[in-house]
Enzyme design. Sequence first.
Site, PDB file in Angstrom:
ATOM      1  N   ALA A 102     -36.790 -13.694  47.118  1.00 33.11           N
ATOM      2  CA  ALA A 102     -36.257 -13.120  45.722  1.00 33.11           C
ATOM      3  C   ALA A 102     -36.473 -15.262  45.645  1.00 33.11           C
ATOM      4  O   ALA A 102     -36.128 -15.951  45.847  1.00 33.11           O
ATOM      5  CB  ALA A 102     -34.913 -13.398  46.153  1.00 33.11           C
ATOM      6  N   LYS A 103     -35.892 -15.050  44.621  1.00 29.24           N
ATOM      7  CA  LYS A 103     -34.966 -16.388  43.766  1.00 29.24           C
ATOM      8  C   LYS A 103     -34.209 -16.036  42.424  1.00 29.24           C
ATOM      9  O   LYS A 103     -34.153 -14.652  41.915  1.00 29.24           O
ATOM     10  CB  LYS A 103     -36.033 -16.797  42.861  1.00 29.24           C
ATOM     11  CG  LYS A 103     -36.206 -17.992  42.688  1.00 29.24           C
ATOM     12  CD  LYS A 103     -35.778 -18.826  44.601  1.00 29.24           C
ATOM     13  CE  LYS A 103     -35.731 -20.975  44.693  1.00 29.24           C
ATOM     14  NZ  LYS A 103     -36.724 -21.232  45.636  1.00 29.24           N
TER      15      LYS A 103
END
Length: 417
Positions: A102-103
Amino acid sequence: MVKLYETVMAQFDQAADLMELDPEIRKILSYTTNEIVVNFPVVMDDGCIQMFTGYRVQHNNVLGPYKGGLRFHPQVDIDEVRALAAWMTWKTAIAGIPYGGAKGGIEMRPWDHSPAELEAITRRFTFALGANIGPEYDIPAPDVNTNPQIMAWILDTYLQMMPPLERNRATHVVTGKPVESGGSPGRYKATGQGLVDVLEVWAKDYGFALDGATYIIQGYGNVGSWAARLLEPLGPVLVGVEDHSGALLNPEGFDPDELAQYVDAEGRIQGYPAGAAVDHRTFFGTEADFFVPAALENQITAETAPWLNVRLVVEGANGPTDCDGDRILQERGILLIPDVLANAGGVIVSYFEWLQNKRSEFWDLEETDIRLKKQIVGAYHRVRDAVERYDCSWRTGAYIVALARLEQVYKERGIFP
Ligand code: GLU
Protein backbone atom coordinates in the site's frame (compact mmCIF):
# COMPACT_ATOMS: atom_id res chain seq x y z
CA MET A 1 5.11 12.66 -19.14
CA VAL A 2 4.55 8.90 -18.84
CA LYS A 3 2.32 8.02 -15.92
CA LEU A 4 4.17 6.29 -13.11
CA TYR A 5 1.71 3.41 -12.95
CA GLU A 6 2.43 2.75 -16.64
CA THR A 7 6.09 2.37 -15.72
CA VAL A 8 5.14 -0.20 -13.09
CA MET A 9 2.99 -2.09 -15.60
CA ALA A 10 5.73 -2.04 -18.25
CA GLN A 11 8.18 -3.50 -15.71
CA PHE A 12 5.51 -6.01 -14.64
CA ASP A 13 4.80 -7.07 -18.25
CA GLN A 14 8.46 -7.71 -18.98
CA ALA A 15 8.76 -10.07 -16.02
CA ALA A 16 5.33 -11.66 -16.50
CA ASP A 17 6.15 -12.45 -20.16
CA LEU A 18 9.54 -13.91 -19.36
CA MET A 19 8.36 -16.14 -16.49
CA GLU A 20 5.06 -16.95 -18.25
CA LEU A 21 2.95 -15.78 -15.36
CA ASP A 22 -0.49 -17.39 -15.33
CA PRO A 23 -2.66 -15.08 -17.48
CA GLU A 24 -5.53 -15.18 -14.94
CA ILE A 25 -3.27 -14.10 -12.08
CA ARG A 26 -1.80 -11.47 -14.34
CA LYS A 27 -5.24 -9.89 -14.63
CA ILE A 28 -5.61 -9.66 -10.84
CA LEU A 29 -2.16 -8.23 -10.19
CA SER A 30 -2.63 -5.52 -12.83
CA TYR A 31 -5.19 -3.81 -10.59
CA THR A 32 -5.02 -2.09 -7.24
CA THR A 33 -7.56 -3.39 -4.69
CA ASN A 34 -8.79 -0.22 -2.93
CA GLU A 35 -8.19 3.44 -3.65
CA ILE A 36 -9.16 5.81 -0.86
CA VAL A 37 -9.20 9.56 -1.51
CA VAL A 38 -10.08 11.91 1.35
CA ASN A 39 -10.57 15.68 1.28
CA PHE A 40 -10.39 17.21 4.72
CA PRO A 41 -10.33 20.67 6.33
CA VAL A 42 -7.65 21.84 8.77
CA VAL A 43 -7.59 25.09 10.75
CA MET A 44 -4.31 26.93 10.05
CA ASP A 45 -2.37 29.01 12.59
CA ASP A 46 -4.04 32.21 11.30
CA GLY A 47 -7.52 30.82 11.95
CA CYS A 48 -8.34 30.18 8.27
CA ILE A 49 -9.33 26.77 6.98
CA GLN A 50 -7.30 24.99 4.32
CA MET A 51 -8.54 21.93 2.44
CA PHE A 52 -6.17 19.01 1.83
CA THR A 53 -6.39 15.91 -0.34
CA GLY A 54 -4.97 12.67 1.04
CA TYR A 55 -4.65 9.22 -0.50
CA ARG A 56 -4.26 5.62 0.55
CA VAL A 57 -4.01 3.03 -2.21
CA GLN A 58 -4.13 -0.61 -1.12
CA HIS A 59 -2.64 -2.60 -3.96
CA ASN A 60 -2.70 -6.20 -2.75
CA ASN A 61 -3.02 -8.11 0.54
CA VAL A 62 -2.85 -11.74 -0.43
CA LEU A 63 0.44 -12.23 1.46
CA GLY A 64 -0.59 -10.26 4.56
CA PRO A 65 -1.80 -6.84 5.72
CA TYR A 66 -1.35 -3.88 3.39
CA LYS A 67 1.95 -2.15 4.18
CA GLY A 68 3.69 0.99 3.02
CA GLY A 69 4.63 4.56 3.76
CA LEU A 70 2.93 7.93 3.67
CA ARG A 71 4.53 10.85 1.88
CA PHE A 72 3.85 14.57 2.21
CA HIS A 73 4.74 16.24 -1.08
CA PRO A 74 3.17 18.55 -3.70
CA GLN A 75 3.67 15.87 -6.36
CA VAL A 76 1.48 13.30 -4.57
CA ASP A 77 -1.47 12.24 -6.75
CA ILE A 78 -3.46 9.09 -7.40
CA ASP A 79 -1.15 7.89 -10.18
CA GLU A 80 1.98 8.25 -8.07
CA VAL A 81 0.41 6.58 -5.03
CA ARG A 82 -0.89 3.68 -7.16
CA ALA A 83 2.59 3.04 -8.53
CA LEU A 84 4.23 3.30 -5.11
CA ALA A 85 1.63 0.91 -3.66
CA ALA A 86 2.33 -1.69 -6.36
CA TRP A 87 6.07 -1.41 -5.71
CA MET A 88 5.37 -2.17 -2.04
CA THR A 89 3.55 -5.39 -3.03
CA TRP A 90 6.58 -6.56 -4.99
CA LYS A 91 9.02 -5.37 -2.32
CA THR A 92 7.43 -7.20 0.60
CA ALA A 93 7.06 -10.36 -1.54
CA ILE A 94 10.75 -10.23 -2.50
CA ALA A 95 11.78 -9.53 1.10
CA GLY A 96 9.90 -12.62 2.24
CA ILE A 97 7.81 -10.83 4.86
CA PRO A 98 4.07 -11.48 5.42
CA TYR A 99 2.71 -8.23 4.02
CA GLY A 100 0.92 -6.87 1.02
CA GLY A 101 1.50 -3.46 -0.51
CA ALA A 102 0.00 0.00 0.00
CA LYS A 103 1.05 3.62 -0.13
CA GLY A 104 -0.45 6.94 0.77
CA GLY A 105 0.19 10.57 1.23
CA ILE A 106 -1.03 14.11 1.21
CA GLU A 107 -0.63 16.55 -1.66
CA MET A 108 0.96 19.44 0.23
CA ARG A 109 4.07 21.56 0.74
CA PRO A 110 5.23 20.45 4.21
CA TRP A 111 7.91 23.15 4.41
CA ASP A 112 5.19 25.84 4.28
CA HIS A 113 3.65 24.65 7.57
CA SER A 114 4.49 25.22 11.23
CA PRO A 115 4.93 22.16 13.48
CA ALA A 116 1.47 22.83 14.94
CA GLU A 117 -0.12 22.85 11.47
CA LEU A 118 1.77 19.68 10.46
CA GLU A 119 0.46 17.97 13.56
CA ALA A 120 -3.11 19.07 12.86
CA ILE A 121 -2.88 17.98 9.20
CA THR A 122 -1.47 14.58 10.20
CA ARG A 123 -4.10 13.99 12.88
CA ARG A 124 -6.98 15.07 10.66
CA PHE A 125 -5.73 12.83 7.82
CA THR A 126 -5.52 9.87 10.22
CA PHE A 127 -9.07 10.61 11.39
CA ALA A 128 -10.25 10.81 7.77
CA LEU A 129 -8.66 7.45 6.98
CA GLY A 130 -10.50 5.99 9.98
CA ALA A 131 -10.92 2.24 9.80
CA ASN A 132 -9.18 2.04 6.42
CA ILE A 133 -5.97 1.50 8.38
CA GLY A 134 -5.43 -0.90 11.28
CA PRO A 135 -2.72 -2.99 12.95
CA GLU A 136 -3.76 -6.23 11.24
CA TYR A 137 -5.14 -4.59 8.11
CA ASP A 138 -3.11 -1.69 6.72
CA ILE A 139 0.00 -0.36 8.42
CA PRO A 140 1.48 3.00 7.36
CA ALA A 141 5.11 4.06 7.88
CA PRO A 142 7.40 6.98 7.01
CA ASP A 143 8.30 7.95 3.45
CA VAL A 144 9.30 11.23 1.74
CA ASN A 145 8.96 14.17 4.22
CA THR A 146 7.42 12.07 6.99
CA ASN A 147 9.30 10.91 10.09
CA PRO A 148 9.00 9.23 13.51
CA GLN A 149 7.28 12.30 15.02
CA ILE A 150 4.58 12.15 12.37
CA MET A 151 4.17 8.40 13.02
CA ALA A 152 3.72 9.17 16.76
CA TRP A 153 0.88 11.60 15.92
CA ILE A 154 -0.75 8.98 13.69
CA LEU A 155 -0.48 6.40 16.48
CA ASP A 156 -1.91 8.74 19.08
CA THR A 157 -4.83 9.81 16.87
CA TYR A 158 -5.64 6.23 15.91
CA LEU A 159 -5.59 5.12 19.56
CA GLN A 160 -7.93 7.98 20.54
CA MET A 161 -10.48 6.53 18.11
CA MET A 162 -10.40 3.11 19.82
CA PRO A 163 -12.15 1.90 22.96
CA PRO A 164 -9.71 2.34 25.92
CA LEU A 165 -9.62 -1.42 26.49
CA GLU A 166 -8.09 -2.04 23.08
CA ARG A 167 -5.55 0.77 22.89
CA ASN A 168 -2.51 -1.12 24.10
CA ARG A 169 -3.19 -3.87 21.62
CA ALA A 170 -2.99 -1.51 18.66
CA THR A 171 0.44 0.14 18.80
CA HIS A 172 1.44 -1.76 15.66
CA VAL A 173 -1.01 0.26 13.55
CA VAL A 174 1.96 2.26 12.30
CA THR A 175 5.72 1.58 12.10
CA GLY A 176 8.72 3.89 12.07
CA LYS A 177 7.61 5.30 15.43
CA PRO A 178 10.09 6.92 17.83
CA VAL A 179 11.72 4.17 19.91
CA GLU A 180 10.14 5.50 23.12
CA SER A 181 6.69 5.22 21.54
CA GLY A 182 7.15 1.60 20.48
CA GLY A 183 9.53 2.00 17.55
CA SER A 184 12.36 -0.42 16.82
CA PRO A 185 16.00 0.39 17.33
CA GLY A 186 17.57 0.60 13.89
CA ARG A 187 14.36 1.50 12.03
CA TYR A 188 15.48 5.06 11.40
CA LYS A 189 18.58 4.06 9.45
CA ALA A 190 17.11 0.79 8.12
CA THR A 191 16.61 1.69 4.46
CA GLY A 192 20.19 2.94 4.17
CA GLN A 193 21.44 -0.05 6.16
CA GLY A 194 19.66 -2.51 3.88
CA LEU A 195 21.04 -0.78 0.79
CA VAL A 196 24.56 -1.08 2.17
CA ASP A 197 24.01 -4.75 3.13
CA VAL A 198 22.83 -5.56 -0.42
CA LEU A 199 25.60 -3.57 -2.09
CA GLU A 200 28.22 -5.24 0.08
CA VAL A 201 27.18 -8.78 -0.82
CA TRP A 202 26.68 -7.86 -4.50
CA ALA A 203 30.16 -6.28 -4.60
CA LYS A 204 31.70 -9.39 -3.09
CA ASP A 205 29.91 -11.71 -5.53
CA TYR A 206 30.86 -9.71 -8.60
CA GLY A 207 34.36 -8.60 -7.62
CA PHE A 208 33.45 -4.91 -7.35
CA ALA A 209 35.91 -3.26 -4.94
CA LEU A 210 34.07 -0.91 -2.58
CA ASP A 211 37.18 0.22 -0.77
CA GLY A 212 38.41 3.29 -2.66
CA ALA A 213 35.45 3.28 -5.09
CA THR A 214 33.91 6.68 -5.83
CA TYR A 215 30.20 7.37 -5.81
CA ILE A 216 27.56 10.07 -6.10
CA ILE A 217 24.23 10.40 -4.28
CA GLN A 218 21.05 12.19 -5.27
CA GLY A 219 18.95 13.09 -2.20
CA TYR A 220 20.48 13.51 1.22
CA GLY A 221 17.43 12.77 3.35
CA ASN A 222 16.89 9.65 5.41
CA VAL A 223 17.89 7.10 2.76
CA GLY A 224 20.76 8.96 1.10
CA SER A 225 22.38 10.27 4.24
CA TRP A 226 22.22 6.95 6.08
CA ALA A 227 23.53 5.06 3.06
CA ALA A 228 26.50 7.46 2.93
CA ARG A 229 27.19 7.27 6.66
CA LEU A 230 27.02 3.48 6.68
CA LEU A 231 29.13 3.12 3.53
CA GLU A 232 31.92 5.18 5.08
CA PRO A 233 33.59 2.29 7.01
CA LEU A 234 33.62 0.16 3.82
CA GLY A 235 35.89 2.67 2.12
CA PRO A 236 34.03 4.24 -0.82
CA VAL A 237 34.45 7.98 -1.36
CA LEU A 238 31.41 10.26 -1.79
CA VAL A 239 32.45 12.68 -4.56
CA GLY A 240 29.10 14.24 -5.49
CA VAL A 241 25.75 14.98 -3.94
CA GLU A 242 22.58 16.62 -5.24
CA ASP A 243 19.29 17.61 -3.64
CA HIS A 244 16.38 19.99 -4.38
CA SER A 245 18.68 22.97 -3.67
CA GLY A 246 21.47 22.07 -6.13
CA ALA A 247 24.51 19.84 -6.57
CA LEU A 248 28.01 19.81 -5.08
CA LEU A 249 31.16 18.01 -6.16
CA ASN A 250 34.27 17.27 -4.13
CA PRO A 251 36.88 14.97 -5.69
CA GLU A 252 38.57 14.64 -2.27
CA GLY A 253 35.36 13.20 -0.84
CA PHE A 254 32.68 14.59 1.48
CA ASP A 255 32.49 13.69 5.14
CA PRO A 256 29.05 11.96 5.21
CA ASP A 257 28.47 12.61 8.93
CA GLU A 258 29.36 16.26 8.77
CA LEU A 259 27.22 16.76 5.66
CA ALA A 260 24.30 15.01 7.42
CA GLN A 261 24.64 17.41 10.37
CA TYR A 262 24.65 20.37 7.98
CA VAL A 263 21.52 19.12 6.18
CA ASP A 264 19.78 18.45 9.51
CA ALA A 265 20.38 22.06 10.51
CA GLU A 266 19.80 23.79 7.15
CA GLY A 267 17.33 21.48 5.40
CA ARG A 268 19.43 21.48 2.22
CA ILE A 269 22.98 20.88 0.93
CA GLN A 270 23.22 24.35 -0.62
CA GLY A 271 25.84 26.46 1.15
CA TYR A 272 27.80 23.49 2.51
CA PRO A 273 31.36 24.79 2.33
CA ALA A 274 33.34 21.64 1.40
CA GLY A 275 32.27 21.34 -2.24
CA ALA A 276 31.98 23.17 -5.55
CA ALA A 277 28.46 23.95 -6.79
CA VAL A 278 27.66 22.44 -10.21
CA ASP A 279 24.54 22.16 -12.37
CA HIS A 280 22.30 19.11 -12.73
CA ARG A 281 23.87 18.01 -16.02
CA THR A 282 27.41 18.16 -14.61
CA PHE A 283 26.37 16.27 -11.48
CA PHE A 284 24.85 13.47 -13.58
CA GLY A 285 27.97 13.30 -15.74
CA THR A 286 30.35 12.94 -12.79
CA GLU A 287 32.80 10.12 -13.33
CA ALA A 288 32.38 7.66 -10.45
CA ASP A 289 32.04 3.94 -9.81
CA PHE A 290 28.44 4.02 -8.65
CA PHE A 291 25.37 6.23 -8.27
CA VAL A 292 22.76 6.05 -5.51
CA PRO A 293 19.56 7.90 -6.54
CA ALA A 294 17.80 8.43 -3.20
CA ALA A 295 15.33 11.21 -3.93
CA LEU A 296 12.22 10.99 -6.10
CA GLU A 297 11.05 8.98 -9.10
CA ASN A 298 11.77 9.57 -12.81
CA GLN A 299 15.33 10.85 -12.42
CA ILE A 300 17.15 8.46 -14.78
CA THR A 301 15.35 8.99 -18.07
CA ALA A 302 15.91 9.13 -21.84
CA GLU A 303 17.43 12.57 -21.21
CA THR A 304 19.69 11.84 -18.24
CA ALA A 305 20.67 8.16 -18.64
CA PRO A 306 23.13 8.97 -21.47
CA TRP A 307 24.90 11.48 -19.18
CA LEU A 308 25.75 8.98 -16.45
CA ASN A 309 29.38 8.07 -16.14
CA VAL A 310 29.19 5.21 -13.60
CA ARG A 311 29.37 1.40 -13.65
CA LEU A 312 26.49 0.70 -11.27
CA VAL A 313 23.24 2.30 -10.09
CA VAL A 314 21.84 1.31 -6.68
CA GLU A 315 18.27 2.57 -6.31
CA GLY A 316 17.61 4.01 -2.85
CA ALA A 317 14.50 5.90 -4.00
CA ASN A 318 11.37 4.22 -5.32
CA GLY A 319 11.11 4.38 -9.09
CA PRO A 320 14.07 6.67 -9.85
CA THR A 321 14.58 5.03 -13.28
CA ASP A 322 11.88 5.09 -15.94
CA CYS A 323 11.62 2.51 -18.73
CA ASP A 324 13.70 4.52 -21.23
CA GLY A 325 16.31 5.05 -18.53
CA ASP A 326 16.40 1.33 -17.81
CA ARG A 327 16.83 0.47 -21.47
CA ILE A 328 19.61 3.02 -21.98
CA LEU A 329 21.49 1.84 -18.89
CA GLN A 330 21.29 -1.73 -20.18
CA GLU A 331 22.49 -0.71 -23.65
CA ARG A 332 25.39 1.13 -22.05
CA GLY A 333 26.31 -1.84 -19.86
CA ILE A 334 25.56 0.03 -16.63
CA LEU A 335 24.37 -2.43 -13.99
CA LEU A 336 21.44 -1.66 -11.72
CA ILE A 337 20.28 -3.00 -8.35
CA PRO A 338 16.56 -2.15 -8.30
CA ASP A 339 14.57 -0.25 -5.65
CA VAL A 340 12.37 -3.20 -4.67
CA LEU A 341 15.48 -5.01 -3.46
CA ALA A 342 17.95 -2.24 -2.61
CA ASN A 343 15.57 -0.17 -0.47
CA ALA A 344 13.67 -3.02 1.21
CA GLY A 345 15.54 -2.56 4.51
CA GLY A 346 13.00 0.01 5.71
CA VAL A 347 9.98 -2.21 5.41
CA ILE A 348 11.90 -5.21 6.76
CA VAL A 349 12.66 -3.38 10.00
CA SER A 350 9.07 -2.09 9.98
CA TYR A 351 8.08 -5.74 10.10
CA PHE A 352 10.43 -6.27 13.05
CA GLU A 353 8.88 -3.29 14.83
CA TRP A 354 5.40 -4.70 14.19
CA LEU A 355 6.46 -8.09 15.59
CA GLN A 356 7.98 -6.51 18.69
CA ASN A 357 4.77 -4.55 19.34
CA LYS A 358 2.57 -7.62 18.87
CA ARG A 359 4.72 -9.68 21.24
CA SER A 360 5.49 -6.86 23.72
CA GLU A 361 9.18 -7.44 23.03
CA PHE A 362 12.08 -5.06 22.71
CA TRP A 363 15.04 -6.07 20.60
CA ASP A 364 18.38 -4.28 20.78
CA LEU A 365 20.10 -2.66 17.82
CA GLU A 366 22.52 -5.52 17.33
CA GLU A 367 19.74 -8.07 17.05
CA THR A 368 17.77 -5.88 14.63
CA ASP A 369 20.81 -5.31 12.41
CA ILE A 370 21.68 -9.02 12.31
CA ARG A 371 18.12 -10.01 11.43
CA LEU A 372 17.86 -7.28 8.79
CA LYS A 373 21.04 -8.45 7.12
CA LYS A 374 19.88 -12.05 7.11
CA GLN A 375 16.49 -11.14 5.65
CA ILE A 376 17.75 -8.80 2.94
CA VAL A 377 20.66 -11.04 1.93
CA GLY A 378 18.11 -13.87 1.60
CA ALA A 379 16.11 -11.64 -0.76
CA TYR A 380 19.29 -10.79 -2.66
CA HIS A 381 20.01 -14.49 -3.21
CA ARG A 382 16.47 -15.17 -4.44
CA VAL A 383 16.80 -12.33 -6.95
CA ARG A 384 20.29 -13.41 -8.03
CA ASP A 385 19.00 -16.94 -8.66
CA ALA A 386 16.17 -15.57 -10.84
CA VAL A 387 18.62 -13.34 -12.75
CA GLU A 388 20.82 -16.35 -13.48
CA ARG A 389 17.95 -18.65 -14.34
CA TYR A 390 16.19 -16.23 -16.69
CA ASP A 391 19.29 -14.37 -17.88
CA CYS A 392 17.56 -11.04 -17.27
CA SER A 393 18.12 -7.66 -15.63
CA TRP A 394 18.08 -7.42 -11.84
CA ARG A 395 14.81 -5.49 -11.98
CA THR A 396 13.12 -8.21 -14.00
CA GLY A 397 14.66 -10.88 -11.76
CA ALA A 398 13.30 -9.12 -8.68
CA TYR A 399 9.82 -8.90 -10.23
CA ILE A 400 9.95 -12.60 -11.10
CA VAL A 401 10.66 -13.49 -7.46
CA ALA A 402 7.69 -11.38 -6.33
CA LEU A 403 5.29 -12.56 -9.01
CA ALA A 404 6.16 -16.23 -8.51
CA ARG A 405 5.37 -15.95 -4.80
CA LEU A 406 2.08 -14.16 -5.42
CA GLU A 407 1.14 -16.61 -8.17
CA GLN A 408 1.73 -19.57 -5.91
CA VAL A 409 -0.44 -18.16 -3.13
CA TYR A 410 -3.30 -17.32 -5.51
CA LYS A 411 -3.15 -20.83 -6.93
CA GLU A 412 -3.20 -22.38 -3.47
CA ARG A 413 -6.13 -20.29 -2.31
CA GLY A 414 -8.21 -19.90 -5.45
CA ILE A 415 -10.54 -17.01 -6.15
CA PHE A 416 -13.66 -16.51 -4.04
CA PRO A 417 -16.48 -17.53 -4.44
N1 GLU B 1 8.42 4.04 2.76
C1 GLU B 1 9.32 2.93 2.84
C2 GLU B 1 9.38 2.21 1.50
O1 GLU B 1 9.12 2.77 0.48
C3 GLU B 1 9.04 2.03 4.02
C4 GLU B 1 7.69 1.40 4.06
C5 GLU B 1 7.37 0.70 5.37
O2 GLU B 1 8.21 0.62 6.25
O3 GLU B 1 6.22 0.23 5.46
O4 GLU B 1 9.76 1.07 1.43
